[in-house]
Design a protein around this motif. Structure first.
Motif, PDB file in Angstrom:
ATOM      1  N   THR A 325       0.842  -1.197   0.000  1.00  0.00           N
ATOM      2  CA  THR A 325       0.000   0.000   0.000  1.00  0.00           C
ATOM      3  C   THR A 325       0.871   1.239   0.000  1.00  0.00           C
ATOM      4  O   THR A 325       2.087   1.169   0.236  1.00  0.00           O
ATOM      5  N   MET A 326       0.249   2.377  -0.232  1.00  0.00           N
ATOM      6  CA  MET A 326       0.985   3.638  -0.165  1.00  0.00           C
ATOM      7  C   MET A 326       1.499   3.880   1.252  1.00  0.00           C
ATOM      8  O   MET A 326       2.582   4.436   1.444  1.00  0.00           O
ATOM      9  N   ASP A 327       0.734   3.455   2.249  1.00  0.00           N
ATOM     10  CA  ASP A 327       1.195   3.611   3.633  1.00  0.00           C
ATOM     11  C   ASP A 327       2.477   2.823   3.861  1.00  0.00           C
ATOM     12  O   ASP A 327       3.405   3.294   4.538  1.00  0.00           O
ATOM     13  N   LYS A 328       2.536   1.590   3.284  1.00  0.00           N
ATOM     14  CA  LYS A 328       3.745   0.766   3.430  1.00  0.00           C
ATOM     15  C   LYS A 328       4.918   1.418   2.709  1.00  0.00           C
ATOM     16  O   LYS A 328       6.045   1.451   3.227  1.00  0.00           O
ATOM     17  N   ALA A 329       4.665   1.934   1.509  1.00  0.00           N
ATOM     18  CA  ALA A 329       5.732   2.609   0.753  1.00  0.00           C
ATOM     19  C   ALA A 329       6.246   3.815   1.529  1.00  0.00           C
ATOM     20  O   ALA A 329       7.457   4.069   1.586  1.00  0.00           O
ATOM     21  N   LEU A 330       5.323   4.561   2.151  1.00  0.00           N
ATOM     22  CA  LEU A 330       5.717   5.737   2.927  1.00  0.00           C
ATOM     23  C   LEU A 330       6.536   5.338   4.149  1.00  0.00           C
ATOM     24  O   LEU A 330       7.545   5.988   4.481  1.00  0.00           O
ATOM     25  N   GLU A 331       6.141   4.250   4.791  1.00  0.00           N
ATOM     26  CA  GLU A 331       6.897   3.756   5.957  1.00  0.00           C
ATOM     27  C   GLU A 331       8.323   3.388   5.550  1.00  0.00           C
ATOM     28  O   GLU A 331       9.293   3.735   6.244  1.00  0.00           O
ATOM     29  N   LEU A 348      10.888  10.906  -3.450  1.00  0.00           N
ATOM     30  CA  LEU A 348       9.925   9.802  -3.470  1.00  0.00           C
ATOM     31  C   LEU A 348       8.895   9.964  -2.363  1.00  0.00           C
ATOM     32  O   LEU A 348       7.712   9.662  -2.554  1.00  0.00           O
ATOM     33  N   GLU A 349       9.325  10.454  -1.200  1.00  0.00           N
ATOM     34  CA  GLU A 349       8.371  10.741  -0.127  1.00  0.00           C
ATOM     35  C   GLU A 349       7.301  11.705  -0.632  1.00  0.00           C
ATOM     36  O   GLU A 349       6.100  11.523  -0.387  1.00  0.00           O
ATOM     37  N   GLY A 350       7.725  12.743  -1.365  1.00  0.00           N
ATOM     38  CA  GLY A 350       6.778  13.699  -1.929  1.00  0.00           C
ATOM     39  C   GLY A 350       5.830  13.046  -2.917  1.00  0.00           C
ATOM     40  O   GLY A 350       4.617  13.304  -2.914  1.00  0.00           O
ATOM     41  N   ASP A 351       6.356  12.165  -3.776  1.00  0.00           N
ATOM     42  CA  ASP A 351       5.515  11.471  -4.758  1.00  0.00           C
ATOM     43  C   ASP A 351       4.447  10.619  -4.074  1.00  0.00           C
ATOM     44  O   ASP A 351       3.285  10.583  -4.505  1.00  0.00           O
ATOM     45  N   ILE A 352       4.842   9.915  -3.013  1.00  0.00           N
ATOM     46  CA  ILE A 352       3.897   9.061  -2.294  1.00  0.00           C
ATOM     47  C   ILE A 352       2.822   9.900  -1.611  1.00  0.00           C
ATOM     48  O   ILE A 352       1.619   9.594  -1.695  1.00  0.00           O
ATOM     49  N   LEU A 353       3.233  10.974  -0.960  1.00  0.00           N
ATOM     50  CA  LEU A 353       2.274  11.858  -0.298  1.00  0.00           C
ATOM     51  C   LEU A 353       1.321  12.488  -1.316  1.00  0.00           C
ATOM     52  O   LEU A 353       0.119  12.633  -1.052  1.00  0.00           O
ATOM     53  N   PHE A 354       1.831  12.841  -2.480  1.00  0.00           N
ATOM     54  CA  PHE A 354       0.989  13.410  -3.536  1.00  0.00           C
ATOM     55  C   PHE A 354      -0.052  12.387  -3.971  1.00  0.00           C
ATOM     56  O   PHE A 354      -1.241  12.723  -4.136  1.00  0.00           O
ATOM     57  N   ALA A 355       0.381  11.139  -4.154  1.00  0.00           N
ATOM     58  CA  ALA A 355      -0.552  10.077  -4.555  1.00  0.00           C
ATOM     59  C   ALA A 355      -1.617   9.836  -3.489  1.00  0.00           C
ATOM     60  O   ALA A 355      -2.744   9.421  -3.808  1.00  0.00           O
TER      61      ALA A 355
END
Length: 565
Positions: A325-331, A348-355
């Motif tokens: 999940t996006m939460d896992k990617a962010l972690e 990449l943190e920004g890309d995940i938060l944007f998504a």
């Protein structure tokens, strides 16, 4: 008399001894073998010779024997068949191929001569033989030509034929100098040999995926000798091979480099592109393995986070596999940042938060990335989009970020710069900066060499109208209509431009044309009526106003009050 006979006998014995094969020949012949190649239908394509040059099963033969082959076997001096495993290099110009096979512990191999032969030196042709006796053919070197760094080409005073092609030429010490090449004529007393050191130097590189000589051989190719080169080879393979062939190379890569974090991530990405749950499980195992074997942990966290992020983006709202999940990617990416923060991690943190729709947080990450030396037009563009989507944002702040993005671009502007100017043109139009918007539309047009759609002409016309560039606006809407003559909206817009510049007759004709295309277009009736009212044709004008009102036009009531009461 007896003494004389004894001397003659000794001389004869000495002559006979000199005609016999050197002592090393009996063992050396074990390194020479016969080859049979097969085509796609498993029919015999050709037969020839070759020889081993090291204890790892590396061997040389002629390229023409392997060209078009799908598999090959060697038959050694003991009559045993062994499959050719991998092609290690090839050169069609010098007709040589390097490959390997499985090898027995006691397999004889030839040693490369440390020095080239000299003109006038005697050399020995070692043929393929399954017989006990080894009949050597001798000859003289008549010319030695250099064909590169420590590589040579020999001209020999020796008669050779088809059966001796790719057999080794040896020096007096039993070291291999070269391999016999195909002769122009079986009757020629002159032969040629390619230096064995040249064949031994052949290799697979990162760019070998585009090597025509290698691609003309259907037998599997070896990977490059270094992990970095092999990774580039993998990247190029992904673009050119079918899925099954690419997976085979991934598996071979990991067999050769079992501690490659990137190898496991790439294979995981391959499996993540499938819709098979079993392959998802394999991908998950590879991602975990990548984290386990990585020597630089933050790189692994980054790569795994990036893989999961890409996977979730591709789902289009489908349910993800387990914890991908996006939460896992962010972690994961935040773990990388905590371990050893790098600009790419923050991006990449920004890309995940944007998504995730967390635009203010995404903007903060992009802003931090843009403080690094890696800031680019793309990263400022990302910051601009995040700022634009953040509630309560000021469009002028968004425009300032787009200005920063464009500052990163180099002149002259080409296709890759075009999207930035198009985006800024849209923003400038939204901000009421229409003349500046037109300039950006013009730069976009030039950057794509005029390869634009009808919609582009329509959008530029809208901005041109707002800053009273009426002739340019008319030219653009005419171009839009020309490109898409079936689009009624373009016709209505064309009519409104004629109306704006008081070309009433032209406007009336255009609105009538639009209504033949769509007789339910309320705004077209209203504007047609307005043109007719300006021409003092109130009867027809009021009829068209009434039709617009009947179709639900909410603006026309004011015109009815003015012209029809």
């Amino acid at each position: 008399m007896k003494k004389t006979l004894w001397i003659i006998t000794c001389c004869l014995i000495a002559q006979l001894a000199s005609a016999q094969a050197p002592k090393w020949a009996e063992k050396a012949k074990k390194a020479v073998f016969s080859i049979v190649t097969y085509d796609k239908e498993n029919n015999i394509k050709g037969t020839g010779n070759g020889f081993y040059i090291d204890a790892q099963g590396t061997a040389l033969s002629d390229y023409s024997l392997f060209e078009g082959a799908e598999r090959a076997v060697i038959i050694n001096a003991d009559g045993k068949q062994v499959e050719v495993n991998r092609i290690l290099g090839a050169n069609s110009m010098y007709d040589v191929v390097k490959f390997n096979t499985a090898i027995e512990k006691k397999q004889m191999t030839l040693t490369l001569a440390p020095q080239p032969a000299k003109v006038g030196e005697t050399v020995y042709l070692l043929p393929y033989s399954t017989q006990k006796a080894t009949a050597l053919q001798t000859g003289k070197v008549t010319a030695v030509d250099s064909i590169g760094s420590q590589s040579f080409y020999y001209t020999l005073e020796m008669k050779t034929g088809e059966k001796t092609i790719s057999c080794p030429i040896m020096n007096i010490n039993g070291q291999v100098l070269g391999m016999i090449q195909k002769n122009a004529s079986d009757d020629s007393m002159e032969s040629y040999a390619l230096g064995a050191s040249y064949g031994a130097s052949l290799s697979i590189s990162a760019l070998s995926m585009n090597d025509g000589a290698l691609n003309n051989i259907g037998i599997k190719k070896a990977l490059p000798d270094t992990e970095d080169q092999a990774l580039v080879y993998l990247y190029m393979s992904a673009e050119q091979l079918d899925k099954d062939s690419y997976l085979n190379i991934l598996n071979e890569f990991l067999a050769q480099y079992p501690n490659s974090m990137e190898g496991y991530v790439r294979r995981a990405n391959y499996y993540m592109g499938s819709e098979d749950a079993a392959q998802y499980a394999q991908a998950d195992a590879d991602l975990k393995k990548a984290l386990d074997v990585a020597s630089v942990k933050e790189d692994a966290y980054y790569q795994v986070a990036k893989s999961i992020y890409g996977y979730v983006l591709s789902l289009n709202d489908k349910e993800p596999y387990q914890e991908w999940t996006m939460d896992k990617a962010l972690e994961l990416i935040r773990t990388a940042i905590q371990t050893n923060e790098q600009p790419l991690h923050v991006q990449l943190e920004g890309d995940i938060l944007f998504a995730q729709g967390k635009y203010a947080d995404a903007y903060a990450s992009y802003e931090k990335f843009n403080q690094s030396t890696m800031a680019s037009a793309a990263s400022y563009y990302s910051a601009a989009k995040a700022k634009q989507l953040t509630e309560g944002s000021d469009i002028n702040e968004v425009l300032a970020l787009m200005d920063k993005a464009i500052e990163q671009l180099s002149k002259p502007y080409f296709g890759e710069a075009a999207p930035y100017f198009y985006e800024r043109a849209e923003l400038r139009a939204q901000a009421g900066k229409y003349r500046e918007a037109v300039l950006d539309y013009n730069t976009f047009f030039d950057a794509v060499s005029g390869d634009v759609t009808a919609l582009f002409y329509f959008q530029r016309e809208q901005a041109e109208m707002q800053c009273r560039m009426y002739q340019q606006a008319l030219n653009d809407i005419n171009k839009a209509v020309e490109m898409e003559p079936e689009d009624v909206d373009f016709w209505v817009e064309k009519g409104s431009v004629h109306l704006r510049v008081n070309q009433l007759d032209e406007a009336v004709e255009v609105f009538k044309k639009a209504l033949t295309m769509n007789d339910k277009y309320a705004a077209a009736y209203r504007m047609l009526g307005y043109c007719q009212a300006l021409q003092n044709n109130n009867k027809e004008a009021c009829a068209n106003f009434a039709k617009a009102k009947e179709l639900g036009d909410e603006v026309v009531e004011q015109l009815i009050e003015k012209y029809c009461k």
